[in-house]
Each structure stands twice: as C-alpha cells, then as structure tokens.
Design an enzyme around this catalytic site. Structure first.
Site, PDB file in Angstrom:
ATOM      1  N   LYS A 112     -37.507 -17.141 -72.767  1.00  0.00           N
ATOM      2  CA  LYS A 112     -38.759 -16.791 -72.095  1.00  0.00           C
ATOM      3  C   LYS A 112     -39.809 -16.279 -73.075  1.00  0.00           C
ATOM      4  CE  LYS A 112     -37.124 -16.421 -67.452  1.00  0.00           C
ATOM      5  NZ  LYS A 112     -37.044 -15.729 -66.179  1.00  0.00           N
ATOM      6  N   LYS A 195     -31.769 -26.482 -65.999  1.00  0.00           N
ATOM      7  CA  LYS A 195     -31.607 -25.861 -64.678  1.00  0.00           C
ATOM      8  C   LYS A 195     -32.903 -25.970 -63.862  1.00  0.00           C
ATOM      9  CE  LYS A 195     -32.925 -21.002 -64.950  1.00  0.00           C
ATOM     10  NZ  LYS A 195     -32.687 -19.646 -64.540  1.00  0.00           N
ATOM     11  N   LYS A 198     -38.070 -21.938 -61.417  1.00  0.00           N
ATOM     12  CA  LYS A 198     -39.458 -21.885 -60.936  1.00  0.00           C
ATOM     13  C   LYS A 198     -40.439 -21.831 -62.103  1.00  0.00           C
ATOM     14  CE  LYS A 198     -39.330 -17.063 -59.973  1.00  0.00           C
ATOM     15  NZ  LYS A 198     -37.979 -16.806 -59.847  1.00  0.00           N
TER      16      LYS A 198
END
Ligand code: AQP
Length: 332
Positions: A112, A195, A198
């Site tokens: 991230k 995966k 969102k």
C-alpha cells in the site's frame, strides 16, 4: 462457547465478494456455536484520507449489510471500533513492544505504501497491524475469521501476545486464524491472479454486493477466462475459471466436482451465464434487505449501542489488567 472476533473497514459503499466469501460468510456461520465480537473498523479506515460525512454514512451501511447477511445482534456483539477507546489505548502498549523492523516487514504496508508513493503513506498505515493486534487481543478470542491476506497480521498478533505474556504475565490468549481454504482468496474478475480488492481492482474486476444486480451479472459474464474451453478447477492453469467455480460453489453450496461434471462439454459461455443468474439471485434480496435496514437508522443505532455495551465490558476488563501489569498507577 469459544469466542470469535473480526472486523471490516467501512471504506466503500458496499462490501465485495472477496470480503463476503473470504470472511463475512464465516462470521454468519460461526455465530451459531461461538461468542462473536464483530466490529466496523473506522479507526483503520482513516489510515488513508476519508471524507467525514462519507465515513459516517459508510459505517452505518456496513452495519446494515452485516445485519442483512444474517449477523444476529442477539447472538453477536456488533460495534463501531472508535466507540471503544481501549483499542487505541492497548495499541499504544503493543506499539512499544513492536520492533521497527518487525513492523516494516508487513507486506500489506509495503504494497500500500508503494502505491501511495514515496513518503506519502501515513504513520497510521504503518502501525495499522499493531492496532489490529490490539483489536483482537482485547477480546481474548479463540478464532479470528479472515481472508488469506490477513494471515501475516495474525502472526504478528500472536507474536505480540506471546511477548506481552512472557514479559509481564499471561494476559492474552493466542488467537488462531480461521481461514477457509476454498475461499481464502477470491480474485479479480479481470486479473484472476490478483485478489479482488476495492483499492486495486478495476470496477469490472470487482463484484459489489450492493451494486445493481444487472451490472454484477454483466461483470460475471464478461469475466476473463482462460485459454481452452473446459470448465475445470485448476488455479495454476485456469485461474479465471477456478475463481468463478469457487464463487459458484460457495454461493450454491454445490461441490466443485459436481459443477465440473455439470458443465462438461458445455463451454465457458453457458457456465458464466448460469453463474450470473446465481449471483443475481443472491444479491437482489441482500440489496433490498440492506436498503430497508438503512431506512431505520434508529434501529441500527440501537444495535450498535447494544454491541458497544457488550464490547466495553470485555475491553475495560482486559485493559485494566494490562495497565496494572505494565506498571501504570491506578487512579485513586
Ligand atoms: N479478495 C479477497 N478474498 C478473500 N478475502 C478477502 N478479504 C478482503 N478481500 C478478500 C477479507 O475481507 C475482510 C475485510 O477486510 P478489510 O476490511 O481489511 O477489507 P479490505 O482489506 O479493506 O478489503 P480490500 O478490498 O482488500 O481493501 P484494500 O484493497 O483496501 O486492501 C478481511 O478478513 C479480508 O481478509
């Protein structure tokens, strides 16, 4: 009854199939024979910037979705993380037990923060797994139902529990991850080796539970499939079809082998068309029920208040032990 605990972030208008099949469905099943604590992780949500009004709205939408999927407030404590100050308080103690290098090894942070760009990730995003450890350990659960992406965070949680227990006194139970192998990683419909997520998936790669069912059906019908034409479960060679088989099997409780047999010689088109119908049948009543629950904000608030009270009792007792063991002077 053994305790279970898990949380979900209110960072989208709707949960997606990865959240649902990877984790939330297990929440529903586990509540029968366990004592569950389920929370909406709004403290985690602000590790990236959130619009305050949207965050509030999404927190209530998350609660409504949990109820719509079958979380029963009579069996499960459903609460909002920020309403229990002990999460942040315990997190501080655990941060002081965590090595910097240890925190830096968390792969989710690496992914991230790389996406956020050099230096742009918040310190909160860095310490997120330690807050997560606090979320869990406060309630001394036996099991934590999550998707595969959370396994490393669960290991850190166990390490921190053990470290606290051996440095001070046995205080925390070492929780076990509860990860269902078959649905541990639901993948992106357009990029079936990653995966479903969102933040990383494109709109056509992710199926949201509250989307217009027609849109979801279309996404399933246009999901990327693999070369060949055989409907066969083989995650290495056929990641796209295998992901769709997993979704089909878990929504219908039919075995993968049974589905392979049914679609033998029929090609991908038929298979995807039928799965699209299965998805529509599942999401339509779910969506109606969620929207209905959102009409009654009073009821939602009262469910969350009931959960807050149950959670507070446990969290206060744990934190009292921790404060005392660490050596803080109790108020007179
Ligand atoms: N694709 C997935 N397959 C299986 N399980 C999944 N989970 C999430 N994606 C998948 C599980 O859902 C639960 C809630 O996780 P969360 O609140 O951390 O949701 P999330 O991580 O914000 O969901 P995303 O889409 O994965 O968000 P980003 O992209 O921001 O990281 C967890 O138990 C998780 O394992």
């Amino acid at each position: 009854r053994p305790r279970v605990l898990s949380g979900i972030q209110p960072t989208a208008d709707s949960f997606h199939f990865g959240n649902y099949l990877g984790a939330l469905r297990q929440w529903v099943d586990l509540q029968r024979e366990h004592q569950p604590f389920f929370f909406i992780a709004d403290l985690h949500a602000i590790t990236v910037e959130q619009d305050p009004a949207v965050l509030r709205e999404r927190t209530l939408r998350a609660a409504a979705q949990l109820l719509a999927m079958g979380i029963d407030p009579a069996r499960s404590a459903i609460f909002v993380q920020s309403q229990i100050p002990q999460h942040a308080q315990l997190s501080w103690v655990l941060q002081c037990l965590t090595g910097f290098g240890e925190a830096r090894r968390m792969t989710q942070f690496k992914d991230k923060s790389a996406k956020a760009g050099e230096g742009a990730a918040s310190v909160g995003l860095f310490t997120y797994p330690i807050l997560q450890a606090a979320d869990i350990l406060l309630y001394r659960p036996h099991y934590v139902p999550v998707g595969e992406d959370q396994r490393q965070h669960l290991e850190l949680t166990r390490d921190l529990a053990q470290r606290f227990n051996s440095r001070y006194k046995k205080t925390f139970r070492l929780p076990e991850p509860y990860i269902l192998k078959s649905t541990a990683k639901i993948t992106d419909l357009q990029d079936p080796t990653s995966k479903m997520s969102k933040s990383a998936s494109s709109p056509s790669g992710i199926v949201e539970l509250l989307d217009d069912p027609k849109v979801s059906a279309k996404k399933i019908r246009s999901a990327v499939t693999d070369s060949g034409s055989e409907v066969r479960f083989d995650p290495e060679e056929k990641p796209g079809i295998s992901n769709l088989l997993t979704i089909y099997s878990s929504l219908t409780d039919r075995s993968i082998a049974g589905l392979e047999e049914e679609y033998a010689g029929r090609g991908y088109g038929d298979f995807k068309k039928d799965l699209a119908e299965v998805v529509v049948e599942f999401v339509t009543p779910f969506r109606d029920r969620t929207l209905e629950l959102l009409e009654d904000q009073k009821q939602l608030s009262s469910v969350l208040e009931q959960g807050r009270q149950v959670a507070t009792e446990v969290a206060e007792a744990t934190l009292r032990d921790v404060w005392q063991r660490v050596g803080f002077v109790a108020p007179a």
